[in-house]
Design a protein around this motif. Structure first.
Motif, short mmCIF file in Angstrom:
data_model
loop_
_atom_site.label_atom_id
_atom_site.label_comp_id
_atom_site.label_asym_id
_atom_site.label_seq_id
_atom_site.Cartn_x
_atom_site.Cartn_y
_atom_site.Cartn_z
N TYR A 1 0.81 -1.21 0.00
CA TYR A 1 0.00 0.00 0.00
C TYR A 1 0.85 1.27 0.00
CZ TYR A 1 -3.86 -3.19 0.87
OH TYR A 1 -4.78 -4.19 0.76
N GLU A 2 2.04 1.20 0.56
CA GLU A 2 2.96 2.34 0.47
C GLU A 2 3.27 2.62 -1.00
OE1 GLU A 2 4.43 4.42 2.50
OE2 GLU A 2 3.96 3.65 4.50
N SER B 1 0.12 3.98 -2.79
CA SER B 1 -0.14 5.36 -2.42
C SER B 1 0.84 6.32 -3.10
CB SER B 1 -0.05 5.51 -0.89
OG SER B 1 -0.31 6.82 -0.48
N GLU B 2 2.10 5.92 -3.16
CA GLU B 2 3.10 6.75 -3.85
C GLU B 2 2.78 6.88 -5.33
OE1 GLU B 2 6.90 5.03 -3.11
OE2 GLU B 2 6.87 5.47 -0.95
N GLU C 1 0.05 9.46 -5.91
CA GLU C 1 0.59 10.82 -5.87
C GLU C 1 1.37 11.13 -7.14
OE1 GLU C 1 2.87 10.98 -2.28
OE2 GLU C 1 1.12 11.38 -1.02
N THR D 1 -6.34 6.72 5.78
CA THR D 1 -5.57 7.93 5.50
C THR D 1 -4.20 7.88 6.15
OG1 THR D 1 -6.67 9.02 7.38
CG2 THR D 1 -7.58 9.43 5.18
N ALA E 1 -1.01 7.47 3.73
CA ALA E 1 -0.43 8.66 3.10
C ALA E 1 0.11 9.65 4.14
CB ALA E 1 -1.47 9.35 2.22
N ARG F 1 3.52 8.87 5.72
CA ARG F 1 4.67 9.19 4.87
C ARG F 1 4.99 10.69 4.90
NH1 ARG F 1 3.89 8.91 0.01
NH2 ARG F 1 1.72 8.26 -0.21
N ARG F 2 4.04 11.49 5.36
CA ARG F 2 4.28 12.93 5.52
C ARG F 2 4.85 13.25 6.90
NH1 ARG F 2 1.48 16.97 2.52
NH2 ARG F 2 0.43 16.19 0.65
N VAL G 1 -7.55 2.66 -0.48
CA VAL G 1 -6.25 3.26 -0.17
C VAL G 1 -5.96 4.41 -1.13
CG1 VAL G 1 -3.76 2.83 -0.13
CG2 VAL G 1 -5.33 1.14 0.84
N THR H 1 -5.68 8.33 -0.03
CA THR H 1 -4.48 9.11 -0.34
C THR H 1 -4.86 10.46 -0.92
OG1 THR H 1 -3.17 7.11 -0.75
CG2 THR H 1 -2.37 9.17 -1.72
N ASN I 1 -4.14 13.97 1.14
CA ASN I 1 -3.29 15.00 0.56
C ASN I 1 -4.02 16.32 0.41
OD1 ASN I 1 -1.12 13.27 0.40
ND2 ASN I 1 -1.47 12.71 -1.72
#
Length: 264
Positions: A104-105, A108-109, A112, A182, A185, A188-189, A232, A236, A240
């Motif tokens: 999922y990482e 999600s990337e 974006e 959520t 995402a 990762r921020r 997911v 994301t 964002n």
């Protein structure tokens, strides 16, 4: 009320995104399939054992006459199974996200990246990301369990227990489900749970518009697995936009979160 529709819109955007990126849809199915097998076995076991558990927990009713003993234990058995199903809906996402953290990482990337925005990276090793995700999930699940206990008790109130309580249960489930999704995402921020909660509280209707329809759909067997990749992706996009509209934590010089932001 517009936020309710907007939240549902993010859910649909996420499903459309994975429909247009079939490889990522298949990639995102794997964690859900693994978790589904485990949960299906647990719910089958609960279905077979709930009546025995209720009989063990209510020895005071052994001498009751029919139909009262049957009515009491049948009602309690139904509540035990519904409560188990309620916890399964919430914990399914937490466990699936934990199992599928690397999957999922990456998904999600890619969301974006495809949307032309900045691709955020935590800059942390995988073991550290898994630890933070597991820790925050446990904290969310503790909150869910507390709400679940209260709602379970309120379920015995005539009329209210059969009308208002189920509706509140879906809202609670949807709210916490969105918190979990959520988190992929937002983590990762550099935002841990204590940073994410105020952000989501400011837009409760938006969060409910995203989460409640998802919870309702998760009640249909197998649907949760197929909706998870899109959920997911949609979460994301929602996360964002929320951060962009608010003051998010400042990244470090290399784009990763600072040490203070990752402190427990």
């Amino acid at each position: 009320m517009n936020d309710l529709g907007a939240g549902f819109g993010y859910l649909m955007k996420g499903q459309r995104w994975v429909a247009q990126h079939g490889r990522w849809f298949g990639f995102g199915l794997l964690p859900g399939l693994i978790t589904l097998v485990v949960y299906a076995g647990a719910l089958v076991g609960l279905g077979y054992g709930a009546d025995d558990f209720v009989a063990w927990a209510t020895p005071f009713a052994d001498d009751w006459s029919s139909p009262w003993i049957g009515l009491l234990r049948t009602t309690l058995t139904a509540f035990v199974f519904v409560f188990g199903l309620f916890l399964a809906v919430i914990t399914f996402t937490a466990v699936t996200l934990l199992v599928g953290q690397p999957f999922y990482e990456s998904l999600s990337e890619e969301v974006e990246r495809s949307e032309g925005g900045e691709v955020h990276e935590s800059g942390l090793p995988l073991w550290r990301e898994l630890w933070i995700s597991a820790r925050d999930s446990v904290r969310i699940l503790v909150r869910v369990a507390l709400f679940g206990i209260v709602l379970f008790a309120c379920g015995f109130i005539p009329v209210v227990g059969q009308t208002v309580v189920p509706a509140l249960g879906f809202c609670v489930s949807g709210y916490f489900l969105t918190q979990e999704l959520t988190g992929v995402a937002l983590q990762r921020r550099g935002m841990v749970l204590k940073d994410r909660l105020p952000l989501l509280r400011r837009r409760r209707l938006l969060v409910l518009g995203f989460g409640v329809p998802l919870v309702l759909s998760f009640l249909v067997p197998l649907v949760a697995v197929f909706l998870m990749p899109g959920a997911v992706a949609g979460a994301t996009l929602l996360a964002n936009d929320l951060v962009d509209a608010d003051e998010g934590p400042a990244p470090g010089p290399d784009g990763a979160a600072t040490t203070e932001q990752w402190a427990a």
